[in-house]
Design an enzyme around this catalytic site. Structure first.
Site, PDB file in Angstrom:
ATOM      1  N   ASP A  25     -10.414  -9.681   0.662  1.00  0.00           N
ATOM      2  CA  ASP A  25     -11.658  -9.495   1.421  1.00  0.00           C
ATOM      3  C   ASP A  25     -11.507  -9.998   2.856  1.00  0.00           C
ATOM      4  O   ASP A  25     -10.752 -10.937   3.116  1.00  0.00           O
ATOM      5  CB  ASP A  25     -12.803 -10.240   0.699  1.00  0.00           C
ATOM      6  CG  ASP A  25     -14.165  -9.807   1.194  1.00  0.00           C
ATOM      7  OD1 ASP A  25     -14.288  -8.672   1.717  1.00  0.00           O
ATOM      8  OD2 ASP A  25     -15.121 -10.598   1.066  1.00  0.00           O
ATOM      9  N   GLY A  26     -12.252  -9.352   3.752  1.00  0.00           N
ATOM     10  CA  GLY A  26     -12.312  -9.828   5.139  1.00  0.00           C
ATOM     11  C   GLY A  26     -11.688  -8.905   6.170  1.00  0.00           C
ATOM     12  O   GLY A  26     -11.585  -9.276   7.346  1.00  0.00           O
ATOM     13  N   ASN A  27     -11.315  -7.717   5.769  1.00  0.00           N
ATOM     14  CA  ASN A  27     -10.704  -6.775   6.719  1.00  0.00           C
ATOM     15  C   ASN A  27     -11.658  -6.419   7.859  1.00  0.00           C
ATOM     16  O   ASN A  27     -11.259  -6.341   9.019  1.00  0.00           O
ATOM     17  CB  ASN A  27     -10.308  -5.469   6.014  1.00  0.00           C
ATOM     18  CG  ASN A  27      -9.195  -5.656   5.018  1.00  0.00           C
ATOM     19  OD1 ASN A  27      -8.566  -6.704   4.978  1.00  0.00           O
ATOM     20  ND2 ASN A  27      -8.953  -4.632   4.206  1.00  0.00           N
ATOM     21  N   TRP A  30     -12.138  -9.284  10.290  1.00  0.00           N
ATOM     22  CA  TRP A  30     -10.908  -9.463  11.074  1.00  0.00           C
ATOM     23  C   TRP A  30     -10.915  -8.499  12.260  1.00  0.00           C
ATOM     24  O   TRP A  30     -10.599  -8.870  13.386  1.00  0.00           O
ATOM     25  CB  TRP A  30      -9.707  -9.203  10.172  1.00  0.00           C
ATOM     26  CG  TRP A  30      -8.363  -9.397  10.811  1.00  0.00           C
ATOM     27  CD1 TRP A  30      -7.623 -10.552  10.818  1.00  0.00           C
ATOM     28  CD2 TRP A  30      -7.597  -8.411  11.527  1.00  0.00           C
ATOM     29  NE1 TRP A  30      -6.442 -10.341  11.496  1.00  0.00           N
ATOM     30  CE2 TRP A  30      -6.396  -9.040  11.936  1.00  0.00           C
ATOM     31  CE3 TRP A  30      -7.803  -7.074  11.860  1.00  0.00           C
ATOM     32  CZ2 TRP A  30      -5.408  -8.371  12.658  1.00  0.00           C
ATOM     33  CZ3 TRP A  30      -6.834  -6.392  12.587  1.00  0.00           C
ATOM     34  CH2 TRP A  30      -5.647  -7.046  12.977  1.00  0.00           C
ATOM     35  N   HIS A  42      -8.593  -2.553   7.938  1.00  0.00           N
ATOM     36  CA  HIS A  42      -8.022  -2.041   6.678  1.00  0.00           C
ATOM     37  C   HIS A  42      -6.536  -1.731   6.845  1.00  0.00           C
ATOM     38  O   HIS A  42      -5.728  -2.009   5.963  1.00  0.00           O
ATOM     39  CB  HIS A  42      -8.781  -0.798   6.213  1.00  0.00           C
ATOM     40  CG  HIS A  42     -10.208  -1.092   5.843  1.00  0.00           C
ATOM     41  ND1 HIS A  42     -10.563  -2.138   5.029  1.00  0.00           N
ATOM     42  CD2 HIS A  42     -11.375  -0.471   6.176  1.00  0.00           C
ATOM     43  CE1 HIS A  42     -11.882  -2.160   4.881  1.00  0.00           C
ATOM     44  NE2 HIS A  42     -12.395  -1.159   5.574  1.00  0.00           N
ATOM     45  N   SER A  70     -13.854  -1.445  -4.914  1.00  0.00           N
ATOM     46  CA  SER A  70     -14.713  -1.703  -6.082  1.00  0.00           C
ATOM     47  C   SER A  70     -15.576  -0.480  -6.379  1.00  0.00           C
ATOM     48  O   SER A  70     -15.773   0.390  -5.524  1.00  0.00           O
ATOM     49  CB  SER A  70     -15.602  -2.925  -5.838  1.00  0.00           C
ATOM     50  OG  SER A  70     -16.702  -2.591  -5.013  1.00  0.00           O
ATOM     51  N   GLU A  72     -18.531  -0.460  -6.404  1.00  0.00           N
ATOM     52  CA  GLU A  72     -19.703  -0.534  -5.512  1.00  0.00           C
ATOM     53  C   GLU A  72     -19.350  -0.168  -4.063  1.00  0.00           C
ATOM     54  O   GLU A  72     -20.240  -0.009  -3.226  1.00  0.00           O
ATOM     55  CB  GLU A  72     -20.301  -1.943  -5.555  1.00  0.00           C
ATOM     56  CG  GLU A  72     -21.032  -2.274  -6.864  1.00  0.00           C
ATOM     57  CD  GLU A  72     -20.079  -2.487  -8.044  1.00  0.00           C
ATOM     58  OE1 GLU A  72     -18.979  -3.046  -7.840  1.00  0.00           O
ATOM     59  OE2 GLU A  72     -20.422  -2.061  -9.164  1.00  0.00           O
ATOM     60  N   ARG A  76     -20.537   2.201   0.939  1.00  0.00           N
ATOM     61  CA  ARG A  76     -20.208   2.095   2.364  1.00  0.00           C
ATOM     62  C   ARG A  76     -20.323   3.451   3.051  1.00  0.00           C
ATOM     63  O   ARG A  76     -20.346   4.485   2.385  1.00  0.00           O
ATOM     64  CB  ARG A  76     -18.789   1.538   2.518  1.00  0.00           C
ATOM     65  CG  ARG A  76     -18.725   0.122   1.994  1.00  0.00           C
ATOM     66  CD  ARG A  76     -17.393  -0.505   2.251  1.00  0.00           C
ATOM     67  NE  ARG A  76     -17.398  -1.857   1.728  1.00  0.00           N
ATOM     68  CZ  ARG A  76     -16.575  -2.813   2.107  1.00  0.00           C
ATOM     69  NH1 ARG A  76     -15.661  -2.562   3.016  1.00  0.00           N
ATOM     70  NH2 ARG A  76     -16.658  -4.010   1.585  1.00  0.00           N
ATOM     71  N   LEU A 136       8.189  -6.624 -11.627  1.00  0.00           N
ATOM     72  CA  LEU A 136       6.835  -7.054 -11.249  1.00  0.00           C
ATOM     73  C   LEU A 136       5.859  -5.948 -11.659  1.00  0.00           C
ATOM     74  O   LEU A 136       6.056  -4.782 -11.320  1.00  0.00           O
ATOM     75  CB  LEU A 136       6.739  -7.285  -9.730  1.00  0.00           C
ATOM     76  CG  LEU A 136       5.334  -7.543  -9.181  1.00  0.00           C
ATOM     77  CD1 LEU A 136       4.795  -8.899  -9.645  1.00  0.00           C
ATOM     78  CD2 LEU A 136       5.323  -7.491  -7.641  1.00  0.00           C
ATOM     79  N   ARG A 199     -17.386 -15.532  -4.680  1.00  0.00           N
ATOM     80  CA  ARG A 199     -17.962 -14.725  -5.755  1.00  0.00           C
ATOM     81  C   ARG A 199     -16.905 -13.769  -6.289  1.00  0.00           C
ATOM     82  O   ARG A 199     -15.848 -13.592  -5.689  1.00  0.00           O
ATOM     83  CB  ARG A 199     -19.212 -13.983  -5.273  1.00  0.00           C
ATOM     84  CG  ARG A 199     -18.988 -13.119  -4.044  1.00  0.00           C
ATOM     85  CD  ARG A 199     -20.298 -12.453  -3.602  1.00  0.00           C
ATOM     86  NE  ARG A 199     -20.135 -11.721  -2.354  1.00  0.00           N
ATOM     87  CZ  ARG A 199     -20.819 -11.976  -1.230  1.00  0.00           C
ATOM     88  NH1 ARG A 199     -21.714 -12.930  -1.191  1.00  0.00           N
ATOM     89  NH2 ARG A 199     -20.609 -11.242  -0.146  1.00  0.00           N
TER      90      ARG A 199
HETATM   91  C1  IPE Z   1     -14.828  -7.066  -2.963  1.00  0.00           C
HETATM   92  O1  IPE Z   1     -15.151  -7.157  -1.618  1.00  0.00           O
HETATM   93  C2  IPE Z   1     -14.119  -5.768  -3.246  1.00  0.00           C
HETATM   94  C3  IPE Z   1     -12.774  -5.663  -2.695  1.00  0.00           C
HETATM   95  C4  IPE Z   1     -12.115  -6.584  -2.041  1.00  0.00           C
HETATM   96  C5  IPE Z   1     -12.140  -4.404  -2.943  1.00  0.00           C
HETATM   97  P1  IPE Z   1     -16.569  -6.693  -1.067  1.00  0.00           P
HETATM   98  O2  IPE Z   1     -16.543  -6.924   0.403  1.00  0.00           O
HETATM   99  O3  IPE Z   1     -16.893  -5.329  -1.527  1.00  0.00           O
HETATM  100  O4  IPE Z   1     -17.549  -7.716  -1.796  1.00  0.00           O
HETATM  101  P2  IPE Z   1     -19.017  -8.176  -1.436  1.00  0.00           P
HETATM  102  O5  IPE Z   1     -19.810  -6.938  -1.132  1.00  0.00           O
HETATM  103  O6  IPE Z   1     -18.919  -9.062  -0.246  1.00  0.00           O
HETATM  104  O7  IPE Z   1     -19.490  -8.920  -2.650  1.00  0.00           O
HETATM  105  C1  IPE Z   2     -12.082  -5.872   1.989  1.00  0.00           C
HETATM  106  O1  IPE Z   2     -12.493  -6.089   3.284  1.00  0.00           O
HETATM  107  C2  IPE Z   2     -11.569  -4.461   1.761  1.00  0.00           C
HETATM  108  C3  IPE Z   2     -12.427  -3.639   0.905  1.00  0.00           C
HETATM  109  C4  IPE Z   2     -13.519  -4.025   0.311  1.00  0.00           C
HETATM  110  C5  IPE Z   2     -12.020  -2.261   0.736  1.00  0.00           C
HETATM  111  P1  IPE Z   2     -13.965  -5.744   3.732  1.00  0.00           P
HETATM  112  O2  IPE Z   2     -14.004  -4.337   4.222  1.00  0.00           O
HETATM  113  O3  IPE Z   2     -14.949  -6.048   2.659  1.00  0.00           O
HETATM  114  O4  IPE Z   2     -14.152  -6.738   4.945  1.00  0.00           O
HETATM  115  P2  IPE Z   2     -15.440  -7.580   5.319  1.00  0.00           P
HETATM  116  O5  IPE Z   2     -15.851  -8.354   4.102  1.00  0.00           O
HETATM  117  O6  IPE Z   2     -16.494  -6.608   5.747  1.00  0.00           O
HETATM  118  O7  IPE Z   2     -14.987  -8.476   6.432  1.00  0.00           O
HETATM  119 MG    MG Z   3     -16.038  -7.679   2.167  1.00  0.00          MG
END
Ligand code: IPE
Ligand code: IPE
Ligand code: MG
Length: 257
Positions: A25-27, A30, A42, A70, A72, A76, A136, A199
């Site tokens: 998470d966090g792309n 970033w 990404h 996910s 969910e 997006r 692996l 979470r």
């Molecule tokens: C969780 O990240 C799903 C993936 C990393 C693929 P999200 O960014 O979708 O999660 P929430 O919405 O913050 O819970």
């Molecule tokens: C996780 O990074 C990648 C995916 C869920 C596909 P995010 O796209 O959720 O990055 P943030 O949470 O918005 O920074």
């Molecule tokens: Mg995220």
């Protein structure tokens, strides 16, 4: 797999997890911090995937399960979902041969029915090509949800029962678990989530019953080999009890009882 066996193996392996799961998470954040579009985050995240795969191979980790999309994440914007699907396809095409040569067995978990036929075909080819590898086990969770996983297992159990092949009385946790994704692998020992949120976001639910949870504020594209080693070192310091007493208390157990 018996829990005692799990913990005994972990000790024998010098605290190295057999199976690591990661919520990448966090792309988006970033990219935003650099004034770039989310897509740049990404793309940068793919480099971190390469890095943890290589590091896992070097360290002898048996299984790595990465949460890439996910069930969910369809919520997006269309454009972002499209970009992610495109990245899966191009990365798969670019990396699969090398992964195969490295002895990686690649598998996708999740409901792939929603993917474009071309992506489904590439996934099937990659899985078939690498099916005999075992250095692996690399599992990519795409259109995956922990609730979906449990529901599909329940459906299969119900189908067996309805067909008269399974007595409902025989359904227990062990039997049920055999229908879940990754049932042939040890359950994750360590789950890492980058990006600061603490979470699970519908990642593996059943399978993480006794997993050690590690959260870091680092954003996924910044997660490098050093950060991975920090997580592994943290894991090595955990005492896993699986509901039993700490091993230091074992000797006194008879007296205390
Ligand atoms: C969780 O990240 C799903 C993936 C990393 C693929 P999200 O960014 O979708 O999660 P929430 O919405 O913050 O819970
Ligand atoms: C996780 O990074 C990648 C995916 C869920 C596909 P995010 O796209 O959720 O990055 P943030 O949470 O918005 O920074
Ligand atoms: Mg995220």
């Amino acid at each position: 797999m018996a829990h005692g066996e799990d913990s005994a193996t972990a000790a024998a392996r010098g605290g190295l997890p057999r199976h690591v799961a990661i919520v990448m998470d966090g792309n988006g954040r970033w990219a935003r911090r650099r004034g770039l579009p989310r897509s740049a985050g990404h793309r940068a995240g793919v480099q971190s995937v390469r890095c943890v795969v290589e590091a896992s191979l070097r360290r002898g980790i048996e299984a790595l399960t990465l949460f890439a999309f996910s069930s969910e994440n369809w919520r997006r914007p269309r454009q972002e979902v499209g970009l992610l699907m495109e990245l899966f396809l191009t990365t798969l095409q670019r990396e699969v041969q090398r992964l195969h040569e490295q002895g990686v067995r690649l598998r996708f978990i999740g409901d792939r029915a929603a993917f474009a036929p071309k992506l489904r075909a590439r996934i099937a080819e990659a899985e078939a090509l690498t099916a005999g590898n075992a250095t692996l086990h690399l599992n990519i969770a795409a259109n995956y949800g922990g609730r979906w996983d449990i529901a599909q297992a329940a459906r299969r159990i119900a189908e067996e029962a309805a067909a008269g092949r399974l007595d409902p009385v025989a359904v227990d946790a062990d039997r049920f678990g055999r229908h879940l994704c990754l049932a042939d692998l040890p359950e994750p020992d360590l789950l890492i989530r980058t990006g600061g949120e603490q979470r699970i976001s519908n990642f593996l639910l059943w399978q993480i019953a006794y997993t050690e949870l590690y959260f870091t504020d680092l954003l996924w594209p910044d997660f490098d080999e050093r950060a991975y080693d920090e997580a592994l070192a943290w894991y090595a310091g955990r005492e896993r009890r699986f509901g039993a007493l700490p091993s230091s208390a074992e000797g006194g157990r008879a007296n205390d009882a």
